[in-house]
Design a protein around this motif. Structure first.
Motif, PDB file in Angstrom:
ATOM      1  N   THR A 103      -1.305  -4.791  -4.965  1.00  0.00           N
ATOM      2  CA  THR A 103      -2.677  -3.731  -5.154  1.00  0.00           C
ATOM      3  C   THR A 103      -2.842  -2.966  -6.567  1.00  0.00           C
ATOM      4  N   HIS A 104      -1.851  -3.285  -7.321  1.00  0.00           N
ATOM      5  CA  HIS A 104      -2.018  -2.643  -8.711  1.00  0.00           C
ATOM      6  C   HIS A 104      -1.560  -3.832  -9.672  1.00  0.00           C
ATOM      7  N   THR A 105      -1.619  -3.690 -10.940  1.00  0.00           N
ATOM      8  CA  THR A 105      -1.093  -4.483 -11.926  1.00  0.00           C
ATOM      9  C   THR A 105       0.129  -4.053 -12.125  1.00  0.00           C
ATOM     10  N   GLY A 106       1.229  -5.172 -12.242  1.00  0.00           N
ATOM     11  CA  GLY A 106       2.638  -5.184 -12.484  1.00  0.00           C
ATOM     12  C   GLY A 106       3.048  -5.293 -13.912  1.00  0.00           C
ATOM     13  N   ASP A 107       4.226  -5.452 -14.111  1.00  0.00           N
ATOM     14  CA  ASP A 107       4.756  -5.949 -15.134  1.00  0.00           C
ATOM     15  C   ASP A 107       4.503  -7.457 -15.732  1.00  0.00           C
ATOM     16  N   ALA A 108       4.383  -7.478 -17.144  1.00  0.00           N
ATOM     17  CA  ALA A 108       4.145  -8.879 -17.652  1.00  0.00           C
ATOM     18  C   ALA A 108       5.679  -9.420 -17.495  1.00  0.00           C
ATOM     19  N   LYS A 153       0.758  -1.203   0.043  1.00  0.00           N
ATOM     20  CA  LYS A 153       0.061  -0.013   0.021  1.00  0.00           C
ATOM     21  C   LYS A 153       0.930   1.261  -0.147  1.00  0.00           C
ATOM     22  N   THR A 154       2.062   1.344   0.614  1.00  0.00           N
ATOM     23  CA  THR A 154       2.788   2.415   0.494  1.00  0.00           C
ATOM     24  C   THR A 154       3.821   2.644  -0.527  1.00  0.00           C
ATOM     25  N   VAL A 155       4.290   1.667  -1.537  1.00  0.00           N
ATOM     26  CA  VAL A 155       4.973   1.666  -2.498  1.00  0.00           C
ATOM     27  C   VAL A 155       4.120   1.983  -4.022  1.00  0.00           C
ATOM     28  N   PRO A 156       4.786   2.564  -4.703  1.00  0.00           N
ATOM     29  CA  PRO A 156       4.184   2.968  -6.104  1.00  0.00           C
ATOM     30  C   PRO A 156       3.979   1.856  -7.036  1.00  0.00           C
ATOM     31  N   THR A 157       4.624   0.936  -6.914  1.00  0.00           N
ATOM     32  CA  THR A 157       4.216  -0.432  -7.609  1.00  0.00           C
ATOM     33  C   THR A 157       3.039  -1.246  -7.095  1.00  0.00           C
ATOM     34  N   GLY A 158       2.689  -1.153  -5.875  1.00  0.00           N
ATOM     35  CA  GLY A 158       1.563  -1.661  -5.158  1.00  0.00           C
ATOM     36  C   GLY A 158       1.789  -3.224  -5.192  1.00  0.00           C
ATOM     37  N   GLY A 211      -8.527 -12.672  -2.906  1.00  0.00           N
ATOM     38  CA  GLY A 211      -8.884 -11.751  -3.941  1.00  0.00           C
ATOM     39  C   GLY A 211      -9.038 -12.341  -5.272  1.00  0.00           C
ATOM     40  N   THR A 212      -8.851 -11.350  -6.346  1.00  0.00           N
ATOM     41  CA  THR A 212      -9.053 -12.077  -7.867  1.00  0.00           C
ATOM     42  C   THR A 212      -8.050 -11.402  -8.785  1.00  0.00           C
ATOM     43  N   ILE A 213      -7.435 -12.149  -9.644  1.00  0.00           N
ATOM     44  CA  ILE A 213      -6.800 -11.534 -10.560  1.00  0.00           C
ATOM     45  C   ILE A 213      -7.352 -12.199 -11.770  1.00  0.00           C
ATOM     46  N   THR A 214      -6.652 -11.099 -12.970  1.00  0.00           N
ATOM     47  CA  THR A 214      -6.942 -11.719 -14.313  1.00  0.00           C
ATOM     48  C   THR A 214      -5.438 -12.031 -14.968  1.00  0.00           C
ATOM     49  N   LYS A 220      -2.951  -9.151 -13.665  1.00  0.00           N
ATOM     50  CA  LYS A 220      -3.688  -7.858 -13.741  1.00  0.00           C
ATOM     51  C   LYS A 220      -4.493  -7.830 -12.344  1.00  0.00           C
ATOM     52  N   VAL A 221      -4.668  -6.708 -11.680  1.00  0.00           N
ATOM     53  CA  VAL A 221      -5.542  -6.523 -10.649  1.00  0.00           C
ATOM     54  C   VAL A 221      -6.561  -5.440 -10.726  1.00  0.00           C
ATOM     55  N   ALA A 222      -7.674  -5.631 -10.342  1.00  0.00           N
ATOM     56  CA  ALA A 222      -8.706  -4.597 -10.576  1.00  0.00           C
ATOM     57  C   ALA A 222      -8.294  -3.514  -9.606  1.00  0.00           C
ATOM     58  N   PRO A 223      -8.505  -2.123 -10.216  1.00  0.00           N
ATOM     59  CA  PRO A 223      -8.221  -0.850  -9.416  1.00  0.00           C
ATOM     60  C   PRO A 223      -9.263  -1.271  -8.095  1.00  0.00           C
ATOM     61  N   GLY A 224      -8.260  -0.594  -6.956  1.00  0.00           N
ATOM     62  CA  GLY A 224      -8.734  -0.615  -5.606  1.00  0.00           C
ATOM     63  C   GLY A 224      -8.840  -1.722  -4.724  1.00  0.00           C
ATOM     64  N   THR A 225      -8.200  -2.925  -5.274  1.00  0.00           N
ATOM     65  CA  THR A 225      -8.554  -4.280  -4.772  1.00  0.00           C
ATOM     66  C   THR A 225      -7.176  -4.733  -4.504  1.00  0.00           C
ATOM     67  N   THR A 226      -7.035  -5.810  -3.584  1.00  0.00           N
ATOM     68  CA  THR A 226      -5.742  -6.371  -2.998  1.00  0.00           C
ATOM     69  C   THR A 226      -5.744  -7.767  -3.239  1.00  0.00           C
TER      70      THR A 226
END
Length: 158
Positions: free
Chosen positions: A68-73, A43-48, A88-91, A143-149
């Motif tokens: 908490t955010h989508t990262g790199d492939a 939650k505290t790092v830009p990469t999530g 949680g859920t991922i794509t 891929k992670v949906a915005p606002g989810t963990t």
């Protein structure tokens, strides 16, 4: 001749003897505690993104991951990934063409490349309790949906 056979057998057996033969349990309480710390970090790092290595045996290792955010492939030349979704859920996008693919210069990551995403891959939605195996050499993107963990275990297998 006998000496050569004995030497060959000893060289083959050495890796087997070097492996840890003790179980390495990870209790639910231990995993929840580690996960809570990783969630705060993510939650505290830009990469999530936050990760902890649970075990490392050289040819295989186990990671606990929080996003908490989508990262790199990514693509791993030498390691397959077995992923178990905890929360949680991922794509998950697999296959296709990695965009902006470049070497990951991180220590201990030979043969790994990263990219900004994947074009033309196959998407599957995974929920808590789902498991997926990604063979070595296959591009993949979480891929992670915005606002989810989401949290998951990754079993890296050589």
């Amino acid at each position: 001749m006998l000496r050569s056979i004995i030497l060959s057998l000893s060289l083959c057996a050495a890796p087997l003897l070097a492996q840890n033969t003790e179980p390495s349990p990870h209790t639910t309480a231990d995993l929840q505690q580690r996960e809570a710390k990783l969630i705060e970090t993510a939650k505290t790092v830009p990469t999530g993104f936050a990760v902890a290595t649970l075990d490392d045996y050289g040819n295989d290792y186990t990671l606990l991951v929080v996003r908490t955010h989508t990262g790199d492939a990514e693509r791993h030349q030498f390691f397959a990934d077995q992923i178990v979704i905890n929360k949680g859920t991922i794509t998950l996008v697999t296959g296709g063409t990695m965009q902006g693919e470049h070497s990951n210069n991180g220590s201990g990551r030979p043969g790994e490349t990263l990219g900004s995403g994947i074009e033309g891959g196959k998407e599957v939605v995974l929920h808590a309790g789902d498991i997926v195996h990604i063979p070595a050499g296959i591009p993949h993107w979480v891929k992670v949906a915005p606002g989810t963990t989401t949290t998951y275990l990754v079993f890296k297998e050589k």
